[in-house]
Design a protein around this motif. Structure first.
Motif, PDB file in Angstrom:
ATOM      1  N   THR A  57       3.148  -2.431 -10.120  1.00 23.51           N
ATOM      2  CA  THR A  57       1.916  -3.041 -10.611  1.00 23.51           C
ATOM      3  C   THR A  57       1.667  -2.802 -12.090  1.00 23.51           C
ATOM      4  OG1 THR A  57       0.627  -1.077 -10.003  1.00 23.51           O
ATOM      5  CG2 THR A  57       0.854  -2.816  -8.348  1.00 23.51           C
ATOM      6  N   GLY A  58       2.307  -1.770 -12.655  1.00 22.67           N
ATOM      7  CA  GLY A  58       2.089  -1.449 -14.059  1.00 22.67           C
ATOM      8  C   GLY A  58       0.967  -0.471 -14.297  1.00 22.67           C
ATOM      9  N   TYR A  59       0.346   0.004 -13.220  1.00 18.99           N
ATOM     10  CA  TYR A  59      -0.709   1.011 -13.348  1.00 18.99           C
ATOM     11  C   TYR A  59      -0.830   1.759 -12.019  1.00 18.99           C
ATOM     12  CZ  TYR A  59      -3.424  -2.550 -10.822  1.00 18.99           C
ATOM     13  OH  TYR A  59      -3.840  -3.482  -9.909  1.00 18.99           O
ATOM     14  N   THR A  60      -1.445   2.943 -12.054  1.00 19.28           N
ATOM     15  CA  THR A  60      -1.641   3.724 -10.840  1.00 19.28           C
ATOM     16  C   THR A  60      -2.787   3.139 -10.036  1.00 19.28           C
ATOM     17  OG1 THR A  60      -0.852   5.732 -11.922  1.00 19.28           O
ATOM     18  CG2 THR A  60      -2.147   6.013  -9.911  1.00 19.28           C
ATOM     19  N   LEU A  61      -2.532   2.819  -8.790  1.00 15.34           N
ATOM     20  CA  LEU A  61      -3.565   2.233  -7.945  1.00 15.34           C
ATOM     21  C   LEU A  61      -4.618   3.274  -7.603  1.00 15.34           C
ATOM     22  CD1 LEU A  61      -1.414   0.132  -5.436  1.00 15.34           C
ATOM     23  CD2 LEU A  61      -2.477  -0.596  -7.563  1.00 15.34           C
ATOM     24  N   THR A  62      -5.862   2.973  -7.938  1.00 12.69           N
ATOM     25  CA  THR A  62      -6.926   3.935  -7.647  1.00 12.69           C
ATOM     26  C   THR A  62      -7.298   3.942  -6.168  1.00 12.69           C
ATOM     27  OG1 THR A  62      -8.562   2.254  -8.242  1.00 12.69           O
ATOM     28  CG2 THR A  62      -7.901   3.787  -9.966  1.00 12.69           C
ATOM     29  N   ARG A  63      -7.091   2.812  -5.492  1.00 13.88           N
ATOM     30  CA  ARG A  63      -7.411   2.742  -4.056  1.00 13.88           C
ATOM     31  C   ARG A  63      -6.164   2.581  -3.201  1.00 13.88           C
ATOM     32  NH1 ARG A  63     -11.180   4.615  -5.893  1.00 13.88           N
ATOM     33  NH2 ARG A  63     -13.363   3.938  -5.843  1.00 13.88           N
ATOM     34  N   GLY A  64      -5.018   2.395  -3.809  1.00 21.32           N
ATOM     35  CA  GLY A  64      -3.756   2.432  -3.092  1.00 21.32           C
ATOM     36  C   GLY A  64      -3.412   1.249  -2.223  1.00 21.32           C
ATOM     37  N   VAL A  65      -4.218   0.157  -2.269  1.00 20.55           N
ATOM     38  CA  VAL A  65      -3.952  -0.984  -1.390  1.00 20.55           C
ATOM     39  C   VAL A  65      -4.192  -2.292  -2.150  1.00 20.55           C
ATOM     40  CG1 VAL A  65      -4.466  -2.091   0.812  1.00 20.55           C
ATOM     41  CG2 VAL A  65      -4.826   0.377   0.560  1.00 20.55           C
ATOM     42  N   GLY A  92      -4.184   5.408   7.391  1.00 20.83           N
ATOM     43  CA  GLY A  92      -5.491   5.847   6.916  1.00 20.83           C
ATOM     44  C   GLY A  92      -6.393   4.680   6.564  1.00 20.83           C
ATOM     45  N   ASP A  93      -6.685   4.519   5.261  1.00 20.61           N
ATOM     46  CA  ASP A  93      -7.652   3.513   4.817  1.00 20.61           C
ATOM     47  C   ASP A  93      -7.249   2.082   5.151  1.00 20.61           C
ATOM     48  OD1 ASP A  93      -9.155   5.548   3.806  1.00 20.61           O
ATOM     49  OD2 ASP A  93      -8.613   5.207   1.707  1.00 20.61           O
ATOM     50  N   ALA A  94      -5.944   1.824   5.249  1.00 24.47           N
ATOM     51  CA  ALA A  94      -5.504   0.449   5.492  1.00 24.47           C
ATOM     52  C   ALA A  94      -5.197   0.152   6.954  1.00 24.47           C
ATOM     53  CB  ALA A  94      -4.262   0.144   4.651  1.00 24.47           C
ATOM     54  N   ALA A  95      -5.371   1.137   7.830  1.00 23.88           N
ATOM     55  CA  ALA A  95      -4.972   0.971   9.231  1.00 23.88           C
ATOM     56  C   ALA A  95      -5.685  -0.202   9.902  1.00 23.88           C
ATOM     57  CB  ALA A  95      -5.239   2.264  10.002  1.00 23.88           C
ATOM     58  N   ASP A  96      -6.989  -0.303   9.707  1.00 23.32           N
ATOM     59  CA  ASP A  96      -7.732  -1.387  10.358  1.00 23.32           C
ATOM     60  C   ASP A  96      -7.388  -2.743   9.754  1.00 23.32           C
ATOM     61  OD1 ASP A  96      -9.162  -0.400   7.996  1.00 23.32           O
ATOM     62  OD2 ASP A  96     -10.697  -1.896   8.505  1.00 23.32           O
ATOM     63  N   CYS A 103       0.819  -1.206   0.000  1.00 24.56           N
ATOM     64  CA  CYS A 103       0.000   0.000   0.000  1.00 24.56           C
ATOM     65  C   CYS A 103       0.856   1.260   0.000  1.00 24.56           C
ATOM     66  CB  CYS A 103      -0.960   0.028   1.187  1.00 24.56           C
ATOM     67  SG  CYS A 103      -0.191   0.133   2.804  1.00 24.56           S
ATOM     68  N   GLU A 104       0.275   2.346  -0.457  1.00 21.24           N
ATOM     69  CA  GLU A 104       0.949   3.632  -0.401  1.00 21.24           C
ATOM     70  C   GLU A 104       1.150   4.041   1.056  1.00 21.24           C
ATOM     71  OE1 GLU A 104      -0.638   6.827  -2.807  1.00 21.24           O
ATOM     72  OE2 GLU A 104      -1.676   5.373  -4.073  1.00 21.24           O
ATOM     73  N   ARG A 105       2.168   4.857   1.287  1.00 22.44           N
ATOM     74  CA  ARG A 105       2.478   5.279   2.655  1.00 22.44           C
ATOM     75  C   ARG A 105       1.287   5.935   3.331  1.00 22.44           C
ATOM     76  NH1 ARG A 105       6.834   7.856  -0.011  1.00 22.44           N
ATOM     77  NH2 ARG A 105       8.753   6.601  -0.091  1.00 22.44           N
ATOM     78  N   ARG A 106       0.575   6.773   2.557  1.00 16.87           N
ATOM     79  CA  ARG A 106      -0.507   7.554   3.156  1.00 16.87           C
ATOM     80  C   ARG A 106      -1.662   6.685   3.648  1.00 16.87           C
ATOM     81  NH1 ARG A 106      -4.631   9.039  -0.773  1.00 16.87           N
ATOM     82  NH2 ARG A 106      -4.232   8.021  -2.778  1.00 16.87           N
TER      83      ARG A 106
END
Length: 270
Positions: free
Chosen positions: A92-100, A66-70, A59-62
């Motif tokens: 991944t070869g593409y920009t993650l829209t949800r980052g996880v 945040g969204d992945a904490a739980d 996942c992205e650092r942010r």
């Protein structure tokens, strides 16, 4: 577990997210070692709630706090890899829209017999290869009260990354398995088959006779060619959705939603 910083897409520790094809992830030679990738926090939560085992998170650092904490809190022994948005896009070869992203172990498939035991309405997906359609059919099947999904050997893998994402995690909410013996196998468990096809001898989808059947298997075919003639000829019913304005067919995902809704309603709702 402390997040592990990844600076390069070539890092061997994240090979599962970058270096393996869908076929390699499935690992057909050793299914018990198969992996699939779930994308987005919502879908990952649904998978975890259904009991699927995670093996790694990217996942992205942010999103760590945040969204992945739980999600991270629920898997204290699972490695969490992170990096910049640019590094993750390179991986991944593409920009993650949800980052996880979460790598998860493929669960064992249930038997046909176990899914038929208490089911009244099931769908058979015959040779549908488009991942978006597979995901949409699963989402409709779960939402509209189907009891199980069966896929023929040539149908697309429901645990394909895109199929999972389009289904919004519904592939984890409704039981499914592969059907090796064709629709005839379901007849042995008391099911009457409904082939969705435009034929001169088709029964209208609103015909009360269909709702009176205690066990129905709704058979959906691939777009373009539709169901094989042999499948249609062997079905107990051939059912059509009435068309207007010279339209000759519907997308299989749209048709499946209509069929599920119509054929799961009790007869006294007409």
């Amino acid at each position: 577990m402390t997040p592990i910083e990844i600076a390069s897409s070539c890092d061997p520790r994240i090979k599962v997210f970058a270096g393996l094809t869908e076929a390699q992830l499935r690992n057909s030679l050793h299914p018990e070692e198969g992996i699939f990738i779930a994308e987005s926090p919502k879908v990952i939560r649904v998978a975890l709630d259904s009991g699927v085992e995670p093996t790694a998170l990217l996942c992205e650092r942010r999103h760590i706090g945040g969204d992945a904490a739980d999600i991270i809190a629920r898997m204290p022994d699972v490695p969490v890899y992170t990096g910049s948005r640019e590094v993750l896009a390179a991986i991944t070869g593409y920009t993650l829209t949800r980052g996880v992203l979460c790598a998860m172990r493929r669960p064992s498939l249930p038997s046909v017999e176990s899914l038929c035991r208490n089911a009244g309405r099931v769908v058979v997906i015959d040779d549908v290869s488009d991942t978006t359609n597979i995901g949409s059919i699963f989402r409709s099947a779960a939402a509209l009260g189907m009891d199980a999904v069966f896929l023929t050997p040539t149908a697309c893998d429901p645990l394909n990354r895109r199929a999972i994402r389009v289904s919004m995690g519904s592939v984890f909410l409704i039981p499914w398995t592969r059907l090796r013996g064709g629709i005839g196998e379901l007849r042995g468990y008391g099911f009457k088959s409904v082939a969705m096809a435009l034929r001169h001898n088709s029964v209208d989808i609103s015909d009360p006779i269909l709702k009176r059947e205690p066990k129905l298997a709704i058979v959906m075919g691939t777009e373009g060619e539709g169901l094989p003639i042999s499948t249609i000829d062997s079905a107990d019913y051939v059912v059509k959705i009435p068309m207007h304005h010279s339209v000759d067919s519907l997308n299989v995902a749209a048709a499946s939603a209509i069929a599920f809704y119509e054929l799961t309603r009790p007869i006294n709702s007409n």
